[in-house]
Write a protein that holds these residues in place. Structure first.
Motif, short mmCIF file in Angstrom:
data_model
loop_
_atom_site.label_atom_id
_atom_site.label_comp_id
_atom_site.label_asym_id
_atom_site.label_seq_id
_atom_site.Cartn_x
_atom_site.Cartn_y
_atom_site.Cartn_z
N UNK A 266 40.64 15.29 -8.25
CA UNK A 266 42.47 15.03 -8.88
C UNK A 266 42.16 15.32 -10.50
N UNK A 267 40.94 15.93 -10.53
CA UNK A 267 41.18 16.89 -12.19
C UNK A 267 40.26 18.48 -12.07
N UNK A 268 40.55 19.36 -12.87
CA UNK A 268 40.15 20.23 -12.40
C UNK A 268 39.05 20.30 -13.86
N UNK A 269 38.35 19.91 -14.61
CA UNK A 269 37.19 20.38 -15.12
C UNK A 269 36.49 18.16 -15.35
N UNK A 270 35.37 18.39 -16.10
CA UNK A 270 34.61 17.54 -16.01
C UNK A 270 35.32 16.41 -18.06
N UNK A 271 35.97 17.31 -18.17
CA UNK A 271 36.62 16.39 -19.41
C UNK A 271 37.90 15.24 -19.39
N UNK A 272 38.36 15.49 -17.85
CA UNK A 272 39.60 15.38 -17.99
C UNK A 272 39.18 13.96 -17.54
N UNK A 273 39.83 13.10 -18.05
CA UNK A 273 40.02 11.45 -17.49
C UNK A 273 42.02 11.02 -17.61
N UNK A 274 41.80 10.36 -16.47
CA UNK A 274 43.42 9.61 -15.99
C UNK A 274 43.00 8.03 -16.74
N UNK A 275 44.54 7.80 -16.91
CA UNK A 275 44.60 6.17 -16.56
C UNK A 275 45.30 5.56 -15.51
N UNK A 276 44.66 4.42 -15.38
CA UNK A 276 45.25 3.80 -13.89
C UNK A 276 46.24 2.63 -14.45
N UNK A 277 47.22 2.03 -14.47
CA UNK A 277 47.59 0.59 -14.62
C UNK A 277 48.21 0.22 -13.15
N UNK A 278 47.24 -0.92 -12.76
CA UNK A 278 48.07 -1.66 -11.56
C UNK A 278 48.69 -3.19 -12.46
N UNK A 279 49.77 -3.82 -11.71
CA UNK A 279 50.29 -5.12 -11.90
C UNK A 279 49.59 -6.20 -10.57
N UNK A 280 49.06 -6.90 -11.93
CA UNK A 280 48.15 -7.95 -11.07
C UNK A 280 48.97 -9.10 -10.38
N UNK A 281 50.52 -9.78 -10.59
CA UNK A 281 51.14 -10.54 -10.98
C UNK A 281 51.23 -11.36 -9.80
N UNK B 101 33.59 18.19 -3.65
CA UNK B 101 33.40 17.42 -1.98
C UNK B 101 33.87 15.70 -2.83
N UNK B 102 35.50 15.59 -3.24
CA UNK B 102 35.35 14.31 -4.09
C UNK B 102 35.58 13.76 -2.53
N UNK B 103 35.03 12.67 -2.51
CA UNK B 103 36.03 11.50 -1.17
C UNK B 103 37.38 10.83 -1.83
N UNK B 104 37.19 9.30 -2.24
CA UNK B 104 38.40 9.12 -2.40
C UNK B 104 37.78 6.82 -3.32
N UNK B 105 38.81 6.57 -4.10
CA UNK B 105 38.05 5.75 -4.88
C UNK B 105 39.86 4.50 -4.43
N UNK B 106 39.41 3.33 -4.20
CA UNK B 106 40.39 2.74 -4.11
C UNK B 106 39.94 1.08 -5.27
N UNK B 107 40.92 0.50 -5.48
CA UNK B 107 41.28 -0.45 -5.83
C UNK B 107 41.70 -1.55 -5.12
N UNK C 278 36.70 14.91 -9.84
CA UNK C 278 36.66 16.13 -10.48
C UNK C 278 35.16 16.87 -9.26
N UNK C 279 35.66 17.79 -8.45
CA UNK C 279 34.78 18.18 -7.83
C UNK C 279 35.46 18.60 -6.17
#
Length: 632
Positions: A377-392, A351-357, A348-349
Motif C-alpha cells: 500500500x506504500x512506496x517507502x518506509x516513511x509512509x503511514x496511512x490513517x484508518x478510521x472504523x465506526x464501531x457504533x 511481499x506484503x500480505x494482508x491486514x484485517x481488523x 510497504x514491501x
C-alpha cells in the motif's frame, strides 16, 4: 504455538508465575539428572529475589526429565541450543519453561518475546545465579547493556534519543562489554568510547557484563519495558487468566468501558488492560521495535513515540500463510454510546500480505472482518496511512477487536502498526443536540364550521439522526397522510417521515380545539377556532383531508378540481379562489361530508358562473369522487 499439556496449577496469586523445569537425564525417571531438587529450588529463589521489583513471584509448577531420545544430545554434555526447537513438543503453555542442561559454551540462552515461546535454557550450576533471571529478561524483551555500543558515543546512547540506540533503554549506563573489566561487579577499567568519553557502567545490572554471582538489579526503564511485555506478550504466564485459551469477554479482568489509546511504546508505562498477542494460537508475535530490520520493507520509524509493532516476515519462525494476531480487551460500552477505532498502518514491501481488523461478539468463537487491505500500500518506509472504523453497531453488547496480519512468504513483507485508539462518547439525551427536529409550524385554522374534521397541511420530519417517540393529545395523525388511516397511539418516527394531523372542531361558536404533537421532548400545536355566531354557514371555513397523490394513468374517471368556497365578502369567484390558493393554513374546498349543508348560494353578481359551479358539485356528489386538495 504451544501444544497445551494436561496441567494442574498449584493455587497461587494472580501475579505468580509457574516454573516448569525440563531437566536433561539418562532416562525419563530422572536417573542421572543434570540438576538436583536443591538446585531447582535455588533457581526459583533467585527469580523471586531478582523480580521482586516487578511485583511478581515464582513457584515450582512441575518438572519432567528429557533424554537424548527426546531431544538430540540434550544429555550428552555441551548441548547445542540450535536444537532447542526439538524441545517444543514438551513445552507447557502458561508456564515459564526452563531447560536445565550442560550447554555448549553458554551459561544460558532464551527465546525473544516476539518468538512466542516461553522457553529459556540454563546450565545447572547457574540456577543459583543471576543467569536464570538474565535469560528470562531476554524472554521479556530486554537487550544487553553492551548491545550495539558502536551505534555512537556514550552521550548519544545515554541521551534523550538513546531509545533509538544500544539497548534502547535510556536510563541504563552503557557497558563496554568486557568481563575482564570487572572485579566481581565493580568496574575497574578506564575504557573510553570513540569520542574519548569514559565508561561508567553498572556492574550490578542483571543485563550487564558484571559477574553473574553479584548482579542483582534492573533499572526503572528496564522494569517498565518488562512490565509491558508481561501484559501484552506474556499475560498467559500470570494466574490472572484461564490458561486454556486467550482471554475473552467472559473474563471480567479484561473488560473496559473506557477509551483505549495505545502507541506500543516500550518507554511508556503500560496500560494494565490493553492489546494482547494471540499467544495461544500464534507461532510468532507482533514485534516491538523502532524500525524494521529488513531493508525495503516495513516502517522505518514510529508514527509517534519511540516504538511500534510490526511483523518480521523474514524471521525463521514465520512461514507463508501464517496469521499473526493482536487482540483487544473486551469493550463494554453503553448501548446509547457511539464508538470508533483509528490506527496507523504501513504496508510497504514487494511481499506484503494482508491486514484485517475483525470483531467478535461471541467470546472469540467467530470473527467478522470490518476492515481489510491486501498487498503493498506504500512506496517507502516513511509512509503511514490513517484508518478510521465506526464501531457504533457493536456497542449494544460486549465485543473484542483483532488485528490479523497474514504473510505470504518472502522477506519483503513486514506490516507495521502504530497509534491505535478506540474511543467512545455517550449519545446525548439532550433534545437540542441529537433529537431536535426542525421547526414545524401550523397556521391556526380560524372561522371553522362547528363539529367538523379539521386537517393540517402535510409535514416532513427532519433534522434528527435517530428514531424518536411521537405522541399526540386531542387529535390523530396519519403516517404518509394515508386517506382515512389515522391513529392516536404512541409510535416512533424518523427523519424523512411524512405526517398529517386532524381533530374535530368545537361544537360551540368561537371555541378553540388544540392538538398537541410531541416529538421526543418538543411540542407543536395545531389549533382551530370555530366561526362566530354572526357568521353564516357560507362564511365558515372547512378543510379538506390531504392525501397522497396517486398517478391517474389507470383512472377511468377524470379527476375534477374541488369547488372553492366563496365568502360573502368576495366580489368575484376569481378573487376568492386566489385567496384560498395563497393560504398555507386553510384549504377552502368542498369537504368530504356535510358539504351540502355548508354551501350556500353566494351573494354575487356572477349568477351564471355560480350555476355552473353548483352543477359541477352535483356531478361530483353523484360520482362520489373525493376532492383533490389544492396542495400536497
Amino acid at each position: 504455538m504451544f501444544l497445551p499439556c494436561a496441567m494442574i496449577f498449584i493455587p497461587a496469586n494472580a501475579n505468580e508465575i509457574g516454573v516448569y523445569y525440563l531437566i536433561s537425564a539418562e532416562n525419563n525417571n530422572g536417573q542421572g539428572a543434570s540438576a538436583t531438587d536443591a538446585q531447582l529450588a535455588s533457581g526459583i529463589e533467585q527469580l523471586n529475589h531478582d523480580y521482586a521489583s516487578l511485583d511478581i513471584s515464582f513457584f515450582l509448577l512441575d518438572k519432567i526429565y528429557l533424554t537424548n531420545d527426546d531431544v538430540t544430545g540434550i544429555h550428552a554434555g555441551k548441548w547445542d541450543t540450535d536444537n532447542e526447537e526439538q524441545v517444543r513438543p514438551f513445552i507447557r503453555y502458561g508456564a515459564l519453561n526452563v531447560v536445565v542442561a550442560d550447554l555448549d559454551g553458554k551459561n544460558g540462552h532464551a527465546y525473544w518475546n516476539y518468538e512466542a515461546t516461553d522457553l529459556i535454557e540454563v546450565e545447572p550450576e547457574d540456577l543459583a545465579t543471576s543467569t536464570i533471571s538474565h535469560e528470562f529478561a531476554h524472554n521479556l524483551g530486554l537487550l544487553h547493556t553492551y548491545q550495539s555500543i558502536d551505534d555512537g558515543p556514550i552521550t548519544l546512547l545515554e541521551g534523550v534519543d538513546g531509545w533509538q540506540y544500544g539497548d534502547k533503554v535510556i536510563d541504563t549506563a552503557v557497558d563496554p562489554g568486557e568481563r575482564g573489566y570487572y572485579n566481581d561487579c565493580l568496574y575497574s577499567a578506564s575504557a573510553v568510547d570513540e569520542a574519548g568519553n569514559a565508561y561508567h557502567p553498572d556492574g550490578f545490572n542483571i543485563m550487564g557484563k558484571g559477574q553473574n554471582t553479584c548482579r542483582n538489579r534492573f533499572s526503572e526503564g528496564q522494569i517498565k519495558r518488562m512490565k509491558r511485555v508481561l501484559l501484552s506478550d506474556k499475560f498467559h504466564l500470570l494466574n490472572s487468566f484461564d490458561m486454556a485459551a486467550n482471554p475473552t469477554c467472559s473474563e471480567l479482568s479484561i473488560q473496559t468501558g473506557n477509551n483505549l489509546l495505545e502507541g506500543f511504546n516500550y518507554n511508556e508505562t503500560p496500560v494494565s488492560n490493553s492489546w494482547r498477542q494471540d499467544s495461544y494460537l500464534d507461532d510468532f508475535n507482533w514485534k516491538y521495535y523502532n524500525y524494521t530490520s529488513t531493508s525495503a520493507t516495513g516502517a522505518s520509524a514510529p508514527q509517534e513515540g519511540h516504538t511500534f509493532l510490526h511483523i518480521d516476515a523474514s524471521h525463521e519462525l514465520v512461514s507463508a500463510n501464517d496469521s499473526i494476531n493482536l487482540i483487544s480487551p473486551c469493550f463494554t460500552f453503553a448501548a446509547s454510546s457511539t464508538a470508533e477505532m483509528t490506527f496507523y498502518y504501513s504496508m510497504y514491501g514487494a511481499d506484503t500480505g494482508s491486514l484485517k481488523v475483525q470483531v467478535s461478539q461471541d467470546n472469540g468463537g467467530s470473527w467478522q472482518n470490518i476492515w481489510h487491505k491486501s498487498g503493498q500500500q506504500h512506496t517507502s518506509g516513511t509512509s503511514w496511512s490513517l484508518a478510521t472504523i465506526s464501531l457504533a453497531q457493536y456497542t449494544a453488547s460486549p465485543f473484542q477487536l483483532r488485528f490479523s496480519g497474514q504473510v505470504i512468504g518472502g522477506s519483503k513483507g513486514d506490516i507495521s502498526l502504530d497509534n491505535v485508539s478506540v474511543t467512545t462518547s455517550q449519545v446525548s439525551t439532550d433534545v437540542e443536540l441529537d433529537r431536535l427536529v426542525d421547526d414545524i409550524s401550523f397556521a391556526d385554522q380560524s372561522a371553522v364550521e362547528l363539529d367538523v374534521l379539521v386537517y393540517s397541511q402535510r409535514f416532513v420530519i427532519s433534522g434528527i439522526n435517530t428514531e424518536i417517540n411521537l405522541s399526540i393529545e386531542n387529535g390523530e395523525y396519519s403516517v404518509d397522510c394515508q386517506t382515512d388511516v389515522y391513529a392516536s397511539q404512541r409510535l416512533t418516527v424518523k427523519h424523512g417521515d411524512t405526517l398529517c394531523l386532524r381533530h374535530n372542531s368545537a361544537s360551540g361558536y368561537q371555541e378553540q380545539v388544540t392538538t398537541v404533537l410531541t416529538l421526543a421532548e418538543q411540542k407543536f400545536y395545531f389549533v382551530s377556532t370555530t366561526r362566530s355566531s354572526t357568521q353564516t354557514n357560507a362564511e365558515a371555513v372547512t378543510t379538506v383531508e390531504p392525501v397522497t397523490t396517486i398517478a391517474a394513468t389507470n383512472t377511468s374517471e377524470p379527476v375534477t378540481s374541488p369547488v372553492p368556497i366563496i365568502t360573502a365578502d368576495a366580489t368575484t369567484e376569481t378573487s376568492a379562489a386566489a385567496d384560498v390558493i395563497a393560504s398555507d393554513a386553510v384549504i377552502a374546498a368542498i369537504p368530504q361530508s356535510g358539504a351540502v349543508d355548508t354551501v350556500q348560494e353566494p351573494k354575487s353578481s356572477a349568477g351564471a358562473m355560480m350555476c355552473l359551479l353548483l352543477f359541477g358539485l352535483v356531478v361530483r356528489l353523484n360520482r362520489k369522487t373525493k376532492p383533490v386538495p389544492l396542495y400536497l
